[in-house]
Enzyme design. Structure first.
Site, PDB file in Angstrom:
ATOM      1  N   ASP A   7     -11.865  -8.420  -9.459  1.00 44.18           N
ATOM      2  CA  ASP A   7     -10.588  -7.750  -9.665  1.00 44.18           C
ATOM      3  C   ASP A   7      -9.953  -7.321  -8.347  1.00 44.18           C
ATOM      4  OD1 ASP A   7     -10.787  -8.099 -12.366  1.00 44.18           O
ATOM      5  OD2 ASP A   7     -11.604  -6.113 -12.777  1.00 44.18           O
ATOM      6  N   HIS A  10       0.330  -3.466  -7.012  1.00 47.41           N
ATOM      7  CA  HIS A  10       0.239  -4.479  -8.052  1.00 47.41           C
ATOM      8  C   HIS A  10       1.476  -4.397  -8.931  1.00 47.41           C
ATOM      9  CE1 HIS A  10      -4.261  -3.327  -7.679  1.00 47.41           C
ATOM     10  NE2 HIS A  10      -3.876  -4.072  -6.682  1.00 47.41           N
ATOM     11  N   GLU A  21     -16.307 -11.303 -12.551  1.00 45.14           N
ATOM     12  CA  GLU A  21     -17.180 -10.283 -13.125  1.00 45.14           C
ATOM     13  C   GLU A  21     -17.721 -10.636 -14.503  1.00 45.14           C
ATOM     14  OE1 GLU A  21     -14.094  -9.641 -11.859  1.00 45.14           O
ATOM     15  OE2 GLU A  21     -13.894  -7.526 -11.353  1.00 45.14           O
ATOM     16  N   ASP A  30      -8.483  -4.482  -7.388  1.00 42.79           N
ATOM     17  CA  ASP A  30      -8.441  -3.096  -6.938  1.00 42.79           C
ATOM     18  C   ASP A  30      -9.619  -2.819  -6.006  1.00 42.79           C
ATOM     19  OD1 ASP A  30     -10.527  -3.158  -8.698  1.00 42.79           O
ATOM     20  OD2 ASP A  30      -9.732  -1.667 -10.087  1.00 42.79           O
ATOM     21  N   TYR A  36      -3.182  -7.410 -14.953  1.00 43.66           N
ATOM     22  CA  TYR A  36      -4.298  -6.512 -14.658  1.00 43.66           C
ATOM     23  C   TYR A  36      -3.990  -5.096 -15.123  1.00 43.66           C
ATOM     24  CZ  TYR A  36      -8.238  -4.551 -12.099  1.00 43.66           C
ATOM     25  OH  TYR A  36      -9.410  -3.930 -11.761  1.00 43.66           O
ATOM     26  N   ARG A  41      -5.560  -2.120 -14.486  1.00 47.16           N
ATOM     27  CA  ARG A  41      -5.856  -0.930 -13.665  1.00 47.16           C
ATOM     28  C   ARG A  41      -4.855  -0.895 -12.520  1.00 47.16           C
ATOM     29  NH1 ARG A  41     -10.819  -2.991 -14.984  1.00 47.16           N
ATOM     30  NH2 ARG A  41     -12.044  -1.666 -16.364  1.00 47.16           N
ATOM     31  N   GLU A  45     -12.374  -1.220  -6.516  1.00 44.79           N
ATOM     32  CA  GLU A  45     -13.686  -1.460  -7.102  1.00 44.79           C
ATOM     33  C   GLU A  45     -13.990  -2.950  -7.153  1.00 44.79           C
ATOM     34  OE1 GLU A  45     -16.382   0.065 -10.862  1.00 44.79           O
ATOM     35  OE2 GLU A  45     -14.224   0.415 -10.852  1.00 44.79           O
TER      36      GLU A  45
END
Length: 877
Positions: A92, A355, A15, A94, A308, A310, A96
């Protein structure tokens, strides 16, 4: 896979550029890493009037566009992919991130047979290499879950918000999560305002032992029962009796206990603790954490410092547990370490991600060691994360509580004290608290059963008995941290949405932050009351939590996303259609008390007045509207949003209450405070019959000492003016509005010898610029007489250009069966994969589109995480 022969370099998509630099260094020269800068596609920001960017008639097929400022990244990825042997989507881990990976694959038309997905929870060389050794395909269940969230939020915003515009005021918005968050704040405020405090008293007695040592004891029993002391008279009578007592120790007890540390951070607890201990907003916390995750330069190497950020997991990997114990034993001693480490279980309702918790990528990278390489915010947050994670693996704190009971006649007293036997994890870190005081340690003199005591005397000789008056307190207002905790406990929102939700309700004016507490504004009350009364089914905690559970079921493959959205949207659409016809503006208002106003407010005909939200803010209106249309400016509020001038409470703007200079003598006009398009002002209360406005503010700019012609029309002259909003000085044509020429440059009185146009001071103080052709003009030393003609260089019109805003919109494509065709706006051909219910097939042939909350990163990798509520603002008008 890493060592396979390649037709050319492998391509990796992440990203952010910061993340790209770190990963490229780990993978070596056979890999090229490009950044997508977050989401590359999204639902249309400005759909056509009456549309939502979602085709509700065809299984909610989402229409999306390439984000205008991501078109260049998409083209670069598509070009690089043509010759890449393998393409790795390393966004990432997750939901999203999965959606971003899918969007990149679709937008850049990546070949399915060469496109792979890799995920990792930390940006370190071992983690990266392990991830690339085990690639997989895109998880379409996670994509579907994120798409469903995005579509549902778009449907809520674009269905309810227009009703708020028509019935309350333009610019308002509703959202699936944001409206519930505002409702929690509003309901808490009403609890506080409705709360009636009860008086109660406590009594402490300072006792002295035979050896002369003193200690405090509380009155805990009167006549064998817990005392109820509700007034000063009762407290005074008991105080007099206690002064004459000689309490005897009846029992002593020593109770050992242990305290365990808090688990390592999840997204929610990190935001809460950073708010308590560092004063960071959730948005600021996530921005700083993003940088720590993506990597900073430490000891000459780009290194990811935390895992990470989130996540709702509190688990740590086996490798992390081993490393933590080694660091603890070395730094603090073996007594502080644990043989097997400590394991935690996630208690968060509807926890979704498997996670790790948020932790340092290496416990050996101590805060002191990396502080010099970090900015202040980064160093403070990293220290907090390191301390919390290392403390979670340290030995328990051991404490000892001593309790002594005493009695004399009808009175029973108790003294207690707690001391630390072994500090354990508290040597490093202790969790903060939103409300209440931290536990204090104390000690007691050695006492045994049967020991006699007496009431000690004060300096004046009176018995030291201490009655204290108290009042029960209402529940505390939410802080940003405690609201996030409430949302998490209720199962509302997800790790990626908490910061965005809090920012949204504050930025849109529903809630304000004062003294670190969230307080609802009048418009927050008004909108919440309307939504609860007419859309209560959709803006309550249980419904929103059930929707999160449904999305979890989609993510795990237990449900298909189209039926979930259909079950939600059908009732919402029917309710909204009915309310459009049923609701009247007259039905919507807020009592003055809810707006923080004291006293009764009646119109000139004696009707009660209510607070309504208007185009320029809140105001008082007759409750008998539309039969009686009287309205007034909102006076200064005492408990809500402050006054109409946005200043200190109780302070009126200058001139308010004075007679109107234009009509006061003849018609009795009075000056009142108002709010208009350009902010607060003072005007006549007889508007529109009298349009007088008091002219305050900066004085008009000084007139130019010379007349120079307007460069555009040449008929007018340039005059100095002051901008109405900013107050800055600019120069424009005297023939305005016939000629609308303006310039921020200051004319110097001279003229360009070629075209006779005015010369102004340029950015370089040693030269000027012709305001007609842009040519540079040399300025001679010393004063320049007005209208002197000066020689200039070659014309340069570009020098006169003002910075332009980026154009809205960009070339877009329509996705149909994996092929792209240019179009002004693209609409998805379908939303199912292999069946009407939304079954999954290969991503290269998938019809339809999957929107996702936009997560745009700036050049430094900061995340403007919109989460699932990106569209709760509703459409623009």
């Amino acid at each position: 896979m890493l060592d396979s022969p390649a037709m050319s370099r492998n391509l990796v998509i992440v990203e952010s550029p910061a993340k790209a630099r770190t990963i490229e260094r780990y993978l070596g020269p056979d890999f090229r890493v490009l950044a997508s800068y977050g989401h590359v596609r999204d639902l249309p920001e400005h759909p056509a009037k009456g549309e939502m960017g979602v085709d509700v008639e065809h299984d909610f097929a989402p229409e999306y566009e390439i984000v205008p400022d991501r078109a260049r990244q998409v083209q670069a990825i598509e070009k690089a992919a043509r010759t890449a042997s393998s393409i790795y989507l390393a966004t990432d881990l997750d939901r999203e991130g999965e959606a971003i990976a899918w969007h990149v694959a679709e937008a850049a038309r990546l070949p399915a047979d060469r496109t792979l997905r890799v995920t990792f929870s930390e940006i370190t060389e071992p983690a990266i290499r392990e991830a690339f050794s085990k690639p997989r395909g895109i998880d379409h269940h996670l994509v579907d879950a994120q798409q469903a969230r995005r579509i549902v939020d778009r449907l809520v915003g674009y269905t309810i918000s227009p009703i708020l515009w028509r019935k309350v005021r333009s610019g308002l918005s509703a959202g699936r999560v944001q409206s519930v968050a505002v409702r929690l704040v509003v309901e808490r405020e009403r609890e506080i305002r409705a709360f009636v405090a009860d008086e109660y008293w406590t009594i402490e007695v300072l006792l002295r032992t035979v050896a002369g040592e003193t200690f405090l004891a509380d009155l805990v029993r009167v006549d064998g029962a817990k005392p109820t002391i509700s007034d000063a008279a009762t407290a005074g009578a008991l105080t007099e009796e206690l002064a004459r007592t000689r309490p005897i120790v009846t029992a002593t007890a020593v109770r050992p206990s242990t305290r365990n540390p808090a688990p390592p951070f999840t997204t929610s607890t990190l935001q809460q603790e950073a708010s308590r201990k560092l004063g960071f907003s959730p948005k600021r916390t996530m921005s700083v954490a993003q940088r720590l995750y993506e990597g900073v330069e430490v000891d000459g190497e780009q290194t990811g410092l935390i895992t990470y950020m989130r996540t709702d997991s509190v688990a740590l990997s086996a490798q992390a547990l081993r490393e933590a114990q080694a660091v603890i034993a070395e730094r603090f001693g073996p007594d502080y370490a644990m043989a097997k480490g400590r394991h935690y279980k996630t208690r968060s309702r509807n926890a979704q991600e498997a996670h790790e918790a948020i932790r340092p990528t290496s416990f050996g990278r101590e805060p002191e060691r990396v502080a010099a390489a970090l900015k202040s915010d980064e160093a403070r947050l990293y220290r907090l994360i390191w301390q919390r994670a290392i403390a979670s693996q340290m030995a328990p704190k051991r404490i000892e509580t001593t309790t002594v009971d005493l009695a004399d006649g009808r009175f029973g007293l108790r003294a207690s004290a707690t001391r630390t036997v072994f500090d354990g994890f508290s040597r490093v870190y202790t969790e903060g608290r939103d409300d209440g005081e931290d536990e204090r340690e104390a000690s007691l003199p050695p006492l045994r059963e049967g020991d006699a005591t007496e009431v000690a005397a004060t300096e004046s000789g009176a018995a030291d008995v201490r009655p204290a008056q108290h009042f029960t307190e209402p529940p505390p207002r939410f802080t940003e941290a405690s609201l996030i905790k409430a949302l998490e406990e209720a199962g509302i929102g997800r790790p990626s949405t908490y910061a965005a939700t809090i920012s949204t309700i504050v930025d849109r004016g529903y809630v304000s932050v004062r003294e670190r507490r969230l307080r609802p504004e009048p418009v927050g009350f008004i909108v919440t009351d309307l939504l609860v009364e007419h859309f209560g089914e959709f803006v309550n905690v249980d419904f929103t939590a059930r929707m999160e559970s449904d999305l979890d079921a989609v993510a795990s493959g237990r449900r298909r996303w189209v039926p979930v959205v259909r079950d939600f949207y059908g009732p919402l659409a029917r309710t909204a259609e009915a309310k459009k016809k049923e609701l009247r503006p007259a039905d919507i208002g807020l009592s003055p008390a809810d707006a923080g106003l004291e006293g009764d407010f009646l119109c000139s005909e004696g009707h009660p007045m209510v607070v309504r939200a208007g185009r320029f803010g809140e105001y008082l209106a007759c409750s008998n509207y539309p039969e009686h249309k009287e309205s007034r400016p909102l006076p200064q509020a005492t408990g809500a949003a402050g006054g109409p001038d946005g200043g200190a409470e109780g302070k009126q703007p200058d001139g308010v209450g004075e007679s109107c200079p234009e009509c006061g003598a003849a018609d009795g006009g009075t000056l009142v405070a108002r709010r208009g398009r350009f902010g607060p002002f003072v005007g006549c209360d007889r508007y529109p019959a009298c349009r007088y406005i008091r002219k305050d503010g900066p004085p008009p700019p000084a007139k130019l000492p010379f007349d120079v012609p307007c460069p555009r029309c040449t008929e007018g002259i340039l005059v100095a003016r002051r901008a109405r909003r900013a107050g800055s000085v600019f120069h424009g044509c005297s023939r305005y509005p016939t000629c609308r020429y303006t310039t921020s440059r200051t004319p110097m009185g001279a003229l360009h010898d070629t075209d006779g146009a005015a010369v102004a001071v340029s950015d370089d103080p040693s030269s000027g610029i012709c305001l007609a052709c842009g040519a540079p003009v040399a300025i001679p030393a010393g004063p320049v007489a007005p209208l002197t003609r000066l020689a200039g260089g070659e014309p340069d019109p570009a020098a006169l250009d003002r910075p332009r805003r980026p154009a809205r919109g960009a070339a877009t494509t329509r996705r149909t069966g994996g092929r792209a065709a240019p179009t002004g706006r693209r609409k998805a051909a379908g939303t199912t994969r292999g069946g009407a219910a939304g079954t999954t097939g290969g991503h290269g042939a998938r019809g339809g589109s999957r929107g996702a909350g936009r997560r745009d990163r700036g050049p430094a990798g900061d995340t403007g995480d919109a989460g699932g509520d990106a569209d709760e603002a509703g459409p623009r008008q």
